[in-house]
Scaffold this active site. Structure first.
Site, PDB file in Angstrom:
ATOM      1  N   HIS A 294     -28.278  78.335 104.334  1.00 49.42           N
ATOM      2  CA  HIS A 294     -28.914  77.220 103.630  1.00 49.42           C
ATOM      3  C   HIS A 294     -28.132  75.920 103.789  1.00 49.42           C
ATOM      4  O   HIS A 294     -28.687  74.836 103.624  1.00 49.42           O
ATOM      5  CB  HIS A 294     -29.002  77.525 102.127  1.00 49.42           C
ATOM      6  CG  HIS A 294     -30.302  78.133 101.684  1.00 49.42           C
ATOM      7  ND1 HIS A 294     -31.526  77.672 102.117  1.00 49.42           N
ATOM      8  CD2 HIS A 294     -30.567  79.135 100.801  1.00 49.42           C
ATOM      9  CE1 HIS A 294     -32.495  78.378 101.523  1.00 49.42           C
ATOM     10  NE2 HIS A 294     -31.940  79.286 100.727  1.00 49.42           N
TER      11      HIS A 294
ATOM     12  N   GLU B  98     -36.865  78.108 102.480  1.00 50.95           N
ATOM     13  CA  GLU B  98     -36.719  79.543 102.181  1.00 50.95           C
ATOM     14  C   GLU B  98     -37.241  80.435 103.313  1.00 50.95           C
ATOM     15  O   GLU B  98     -36.582  81.399 103.708  1.00 50.95           O
ATOM     16  CB  GLU B  98     -37.385  79.892 100.855  1.00 50.95           C
ATOM     17  CG  GLU B  98     -36.730  79.226  99.634  1.00 50.95           C
ATOM     18  CD  GLU B  98     -35.236  79.512  99.514  1.00 50.95           C
ATOM     19  OE1 GLU B  98     -34.729  80.405 100.210  1.00 50.95           O
ATOM     20  OE2 GLU B  98     -34.570  78.811  98.722  1.00 50.95           O
TER      21      GLU B  98
ATOM     22  N   HIS C  90     -27.617  84.435 103.963  1.00 51.43           N
ATOM     23  CA  HIS C  90     -28.726  83.575 103.536  1.00 51.43           C
ATOM     24  C   HIS C  90     -28.203  82.292 102.876  1.00 51.43           C
ATOM     25  O   HIS C  90     -28.591  81.185 103.268  1.00 51.43           O
ATOM     26  CB  HIS C  90     -29.623  84.358 102.574  1.00 51.43           C
ATOM     27  CG  HIS C  90     -30.813  83.598 102.088  1.00 51.43           C
ATOM     28  ND1 HIS C  90     -32.052  83.715 102.677  1.00 51.43           N
ATOM     29  CD2 HIS C  90     -30.955  82.719 101.074  1.00 51.43           C
ATOM     30  CE1 HIS C  90     -32.905  82.936 102.033  1.00 51.43           C
ATOM     31  NE2 HIS C  90     -32.266  82.313 101.045  1.00 51.43           N
ATOM     32  N   GLU C  91     -27.333  82.452 101.896  1.00 49.78           N
ATOM     33  CA  GLU C  91     -26.860  81.259 101.173  1.00 49.78           C
ATOM     34  C   GLU C  91     -26.028  80.375 102.098  1.00 49.78           C
ATOM     35  O   GLU C  91     -26.125  79.149 102.050  1.00 49.78           O
ATOM     36  CB  GLU C  91     -26.052  81.650  99.927  1.00 49.78           C
ATOM     37  CG  GLU C  91     -26.758  82.606  98.961  1.00 49.78           C
ATOM     38  CD  GLU C  91     -28.161  82.199  98.569  1.00 49.78           C
ATOM     39  OE1 GLU C  91     -28.448  80.981  98.559  1.00 49.78           O
ATOM     40  OE2 GLU C  91     -28.985  83.089  98.289  1.00 49.78           O
TER      41      GLU C  91
ATOM     42  N   GLU D 252     -31.399  74.951  90.545  1.00 49.96           N
ATOM     43  CA  GLU D 252     -32.689  75.070  91.217  1.00 49.96           C
ATOM     44  C   GLU D 252     -33.604  75.928  90.354  1.00 49.96           C
ATOM     45  O   GLU D 252     -33.169  76.956  89.849  1.00 49.96           O
ATOM     46  CB  GLU D 252     -32.538  75.715  92.589  1.00 49.96           C
ATOM     47  CG  GLU D 252     -33.837  75.649  93.361  1.00 49.96           C
ATOM     48  CD  GLU D 252     -33.744  76.232  94.780  1.00 49.96           C
ATOM     49  OE1 GLU D 252     -32.665  76.692  95.179  1.00 49.96           O
ATOM     50  OE2 GLU D 252     -34.771  76.225  95.458  1.00 49.96           O
TER      51      GLU D 252
ATOM     52  N   GLY E 225     -30.804  86.368  93.034  1.00 47.41           N
ATOM     53  CA  GLY E 225     -29.757  86.929  93.878  1.00 47.41           C
ATOM     54  C   GLY E 225     -28.528  86.033  93.985  1.00 47.41           C
ATOM     55  O   GLY E 225     -27.407  86.465  93.735  1.00 47.41           O
ATOM     56  N   ALA E 226     -28.752  84.781  94.346  1.00 44.22           N
ATOM     57  CA  ALA E 226     -27.643  83.867  94.564  1.00 44.22           C
ATOM     58  C   ALA E 226     -28.191  82.463  94.733  1.00 44.22           C
ATOM     59  O   ALA E 226     -29.401  82.271  94.807  1.00 44.22           O
ATOM     60  CB  ALA E 226     -26.848  84.265  95.809  1.00 44.22           C
TER      61      ALA E 226
HETATM   62  N1  B3K Z   1     -32.577  78.928  96.341  1.00 44.80           N
HETATM   63  C1  B3K Z   1     -32.239  79.969  95.422  1.00 44.80           C
HETATM   64  C2  B3K Z   1     -33.362  80.377  94.542  1.00 44.80           C
HETATM   65  C3  B3K Z   1     -33.513  79.585  93.302  1.00 44.80           C
HETATM   66  C4  B3K Z   1     -34.548  80.201  92.388  1.00 44.80           C
HETATM   67  C5  B3K Z   1     -34.860  79.359  91.216  1.00 44.80           C
HETATM   68  N2  B3K Z   1     -35.782  79.995  90.315  1.00 44.80           N
HETATM   69  C6  B3K Z   1     -31.710  81.175  96.129  1.00 44.80           C
HETATM   70  C7  B3K Z   1     -32.070  81.307  97.545  1.00 44.80           C
HETATM   71  O1  B3K Z   1     -33.207  81.396  97.933  1.00 44.80           O
HETATM   72  O2  B3K Z   1     -31.183  81.295  98.348  1.00 44.80           O
HETATM   73 ZN    ZN Z   2     -32.940  80.840  99.868  1.00 43.51          ZN
END
Ligand code: B3K
Ligand code: ZN
Length: 878
Positions: free
Chosen positions: A300, A319, A296-297, A120, A260-261
């Site tokens: 998602h 997000e 958070h992850e 991403e 972060g992740a």
């Molecule tokens: N979705 C990823 C972020 C990706 C950033 C790319 N530059 C982490 C997050 O928001 O969970």
């Molecule tokens: Zn995210």
């Protein structure tokens, strides 16, 4: 560089049903073979297949079995185009890449001899040619082949379906992801790692395998991440009825990571900072960060993966919603009302510290942007934190149950799809029978709205009128704004401090203590009836909307709210207003060379709060922290960082001197002996105790220095050790600070995340000037190549040490320019983040402004600048 516009969206010409990927992994030369099954998209008029590809070598492309000659396709810098393709297509593509040279940490790269991916937003195109856009969702099968000794662990998304030996010292693993996904959620790991694993039973009775993978030697730091993962799984089942859809869920920690992740399907890849923790190396704040990011992850998986974004302009769809979910998760994990309020206050501080400035600067953009040059520049506090506020406002408007109904409808309608912010808004509206058409402006208009309140009390008729007027400053490309739909939660306090029962004309309130008023016009008056006495209004309770609220409070009213408001967020807010008024006056006095003084009223209010044992220590700590130098700067027409620093320091010194006995008493009363636990109550005690320590060390005597030294030497956890070190660094006693820094480094030099803290604390100390930062850069442990390390020293200096960064001679800015340029050659994403440190340059006093312009122009004038940095500096200079 080219600007991409939301209005130019067109559907993909070809859809992908399945992808088979084969990797022959080698750090210097990795070969990737892909087979893509595609069919023409009836929604598209184009017959050309468009495949993105960057920084990779195309070896071969076959269409339906036939090798294509270069005359049969077009290969440009970023795109492989195959014109006039038939309806059904099988493409075989072979590419070659060199992961060990990939310092951008986007695509496939090497970190400490191991392979990782980050796709991403647009990293997949650095691996193979593919329609690398989120609205192309496909099923993936992945074959990994690598040297067995160096890469014993081979992971990808979904389920492991086969593994074995290849002879010749190599082995393989085959993974299959049963769910359709966009390419940005692809991941692989080939590494020498170990894992903590556990079988976990879902509410439905189904058993799943959970794993946390780390480098050897770190298995003593994975418990909290695992616990947070289990809590997340349980929470999503209970609060939103969402179950983990895979049999296996993995978290992998990597030391070199841009953010972060990452929520790759079934294979989350994490910055080590958000995985590794034990009492020795991690602070309470680190623990809270791990819980939030693991949550958070994981969240998602539904909000982002099962339902994803149609295009990157919709980024906040996943997000903003997922941040809101992780915020609610963290709050629910604490469980108490004040605990919840403490998390809310933290969110408000982040908004004011980072999002409001962004929304008022050259990079201001709507929650759903209309254009961008480089999408990686739009992973911002606006998309994330303001986006979460927008989601929170739905919940404020329709209630928790209504919000859940909206979520249910959203998944019922869109599971498996790539959709837009408007689809989420429609689900919330339809599930609740509400009209949210005006609410759309929260997505389309940038800038922080200002709500101005005025009141009128009529004793004879016992009515209280509250008039709310709204406006929103111009932002780049948006000179005029239309009124927003703003929920304003209000309470009225009686003289005895209690909430008056509320009755509002035209609003269902039933004598409640708080009511949500809906401000939709430029100006609106709300009439409260049966108001038996002149009340003190408590406005925007729980920070019900991301706005600036202006109301002409008297000191007496603020003190009343500070002592009594039943809404802890507004109680805190009253204290912040009291402090801010004084800080602004003091800053003016410093600049004018006038005598500085702080009134007793304020000091006494702080004293009472500090010693009020009925209040949660965590809340007291937050209420005692003065608004930051950045937040004060945002309130000034012309920013003089030295004056702000001097004013705030004066206030801290005065408070410290006046409250010394109380500070000492709280220091001793809030010790947390026994085994370390990161729970909210203990963490709150440590926070209050360590705030007291930092005050006591502002102008320390031998006794205070001894206290800090004793805590430093005897600390049983990193929270206390780091706090003592910080206090010593800030104490103005270089001998104590130097000795403590040296022993801290010696103890932790093998713990990368602790070495980051060591750099970070020094970078942010007002005694550290740019020369000292340059000196620290020569330390053997420093490298620009590792993002955590670069952030710890460089970013903490430019963003966290305003009085030195803004040195009068412009040396801080010259340093900034050098580092942006150096970083850009390695890692444009990280460089562009650093470039943002100059966002607010036009607001500084003229002498600084001209130095800042010079520095910006120096960067902008570089040949071969990345699009990432170019976009940021050119917008700043525009
Ligand atoms: N979705 C990823 C972020 C990706 C950033 C790319 N530059 C982490 C997050 O928001 O969970
Ligand atoms: Zn995210």
């Amino acid at each position: 560089p080219q600007t991409i516009y939301r209005k130019d969206y067109t559907p993909p010409s070809f859809l992908v049903d399945s992808v088979e990927l084969g990797f022959d992994l080698d750090p210097a030369r990795t070969v990737v073979a892909s087979r893509i099954q595609m069919r023409h998209n009836p929604a598209s008029t184009s017959r050309s297949i468009e495949l993105h590809g960057e920084h990779i070598e195309l070896v071969l492309v076959r269409l339906n079995g036939k090798v294509l000659k270069p005359s049969q396709y077009k290969l440009t810098a970023g795109m492989l185009t195959i014109p006039k393709a038939p309806d059904e297509v099988t493409l075989d593509i072979e590419t070659v890449l060199a992961p060990q040279d990939n310092t951008s940490l986007s695509g496939l790269y090497v970190s400490n001899h191991n392979f990782f991916t980050q796709c991403e937003a647009e990293g997949f195109r650095r691996i193979t040619f593919f329609p690398d856009r989120p609205d192309v969702m496909a099923k993936y099968t992945v074959m990994l082949r690598a040297d067995k000794d160096n890469y014993p662990v081979l992971l990808s998304n979904g389920n492991l379906i086969e593994e074995g030996d290849l002879g010749d010292g190599r082995h393989y693993a085959k993974w299959e992801d049963p769910f359709k996904k966009p390419s940005y959620l692809f991941a692989l790991v080939a590494a020498r790692l170990v894992c903590q694993e556990e079988r976990y039973t879902l509410k439905s009775g189904r058993e799943v395998l959970l794993q946390v993978w780390v480098e050897d030697g770190n298995l003593d730091k994975t418990d909290y991440a695992m616990q947070s993962l289990k809590n997340s799984i349980r929470w999503d089942e209970e609060r939103f009825g969402l179950e983990l859809d895979l049999d296996r869920f993995m978290i992998v920690a990597v030391g070199d990571f841009n953010m972060g992740a990452m929520e790759n399907k079934g294979l989350n890849i994490f910055n080590t900072k958000y995985v590794l923790a034990n009492a020795r190396v991690a602070t309470d704040v680190d623990y809270a960060g791990i819980e939030a990011v693991v949550g958070h992850e994981y969240f998602h998986n539904w909000t982002g993966n099962r339902v994803t974004c149609r295009d990157w302009f919709q980024l906040s769809l996943k997000e903003g919603l997922t941040v809101f979910r992780d915020q609610e998760f963290s709050a629910d994990m604490i469980g108490t009302d004040t605990g919840r309020a403490v998390t809310r206050i933290d969110q408000v501080r982040t908004l004011r510290q980072a999002q409001f400035p962004e929304d008022a600067g050259p990079m201001a953009h709507p929650v759903r942007p209309d254009s961008f040059v480089e999408i990686n520049n739009f992973y911002t506090v606006t998309i994330y934190e303001k986006g979460a506020e927008v989601v929170r406002m739905y919940q404020t408007l329709v209630g928790r149950d209504g919000f859940r109904k909206g979520m249910d409808l959203y998944f019922e309608r869109h599971d498996g799809q790539a959709v837009q912010c408007d689809d989420f808004r429609a689900a919330m509206a339809d599930a609740n029978g509400r009209d949210f058409s005006q609410f759309e402006r929260w997505y389309s208009q940038a800038g922080t709205p200002v709500v101005t309140a005025s009141t009128r009390y009529d004793a004879a008729s016992r009515t209280f009128e509250l008039t709310l007027a709204q406006s929103c400053p111009a932002t780049p490309g948006q000179p005029k704004k239309l009124p927003f739909h703003i929920p304003v939660t209000v309470g009225l306090l009686a003289a005895d401090g209690r909430d008056l029962p509320l009755h509002v004309d035209g609003v269902v309130s039933n004598g409640a203590a708080s009511v949500v008023l809906e401000l939709t016009q430029a100006s609106q008056t709300f009439r409260f009836t049966n108001v038996t006495e002149l009340p003190v209004p408590s406005l925007l309770r729980d920070f019900s909307a991301p706005v600036v609220l202006e109301y002409d409070y008297t000191d007496e009213e603020l003190l009343h709210l500070f002592r009594h408001d039943s809404d802890p967020v507004n109680r805190w807010e009253a204290g912040q207003r009291l402090a801010m008024e004084r800080l602004l006056k003091l800053t003016g006095a410093v600049a004018a060379g006038e005598h500085l003084a702080l009134d007793d009223t304020f000091i006494e209010a702080q004293r009472a709060l500090l010693a009020d044992d009925t209040l949660d220590p965590a809340f007291r700590e937050l209420a005692l922290i003065l608004p930051s130098e950045t937040i004060i700067a945002e309130r000034m027409a012309q920013v003089d960082p030295q004056a702000i620093h001097a004013a705030r320091q004066f206030m801290r010194r005065t408070i410290a001197a006046a409250l010394k006995p109380e500070l000492l008493a709280q220091y001793h009363a809030n010790q947390t002996p026994g085994e370390y636990s990161p729970d909210a109550l203990s963490a709150g005690k440590r926070a209050l105790k360590n705030l007291a320590l930092s005050y006591l060390l502002i102008a320390p005597g031998e006794q205070e220095l001894a206290l800090a030294q004793q805590q430093f030497d005897g600390a049983g956890n990193m929270t206390d050790r780091a706090a003592a070190l910080g206090a010593l660094i800030h104490s103005g006693s270089p001998s104590h600070a130097q000795a403590a820094l040296a022993s801290f480094y010696a103890d932790f030099e093998n713990e990368a995340l602790v070495v980051d803290k060591w750099f970070a604390m020094q970078a942010a100390a007002p005694s550290t000037d740019v020369q000292a930062v340059r000196q620290l850069m020569t330390h053997p442990a420093f490298t620009l190549k590792n993002p955590n390390r670069a952030r710890s020293l460089i970013f903490n200096f430019t963003n966290g040490n305003p009085s030195q960064f803004h040195a009068a001679d412009g040396s801080g800015y010259a340093f900034w320019a050098e580092q942006v340029i150096a970083l850009d050659a390695l890692n444009p994403q990280v460089a562009a983040r650093l470039a943002r440190s100059m966002d607010r340059w036009r607001r500084y006093v003229p002498a600084l402004q001209s130095h800042m312009r010079d520095a910006l122009e120096k960067v902008a004038g570089q040949a071969s600048l990345s699009n990432d940095v170019m976009e940021v500096v050119s917008k700043a200079l525009a």
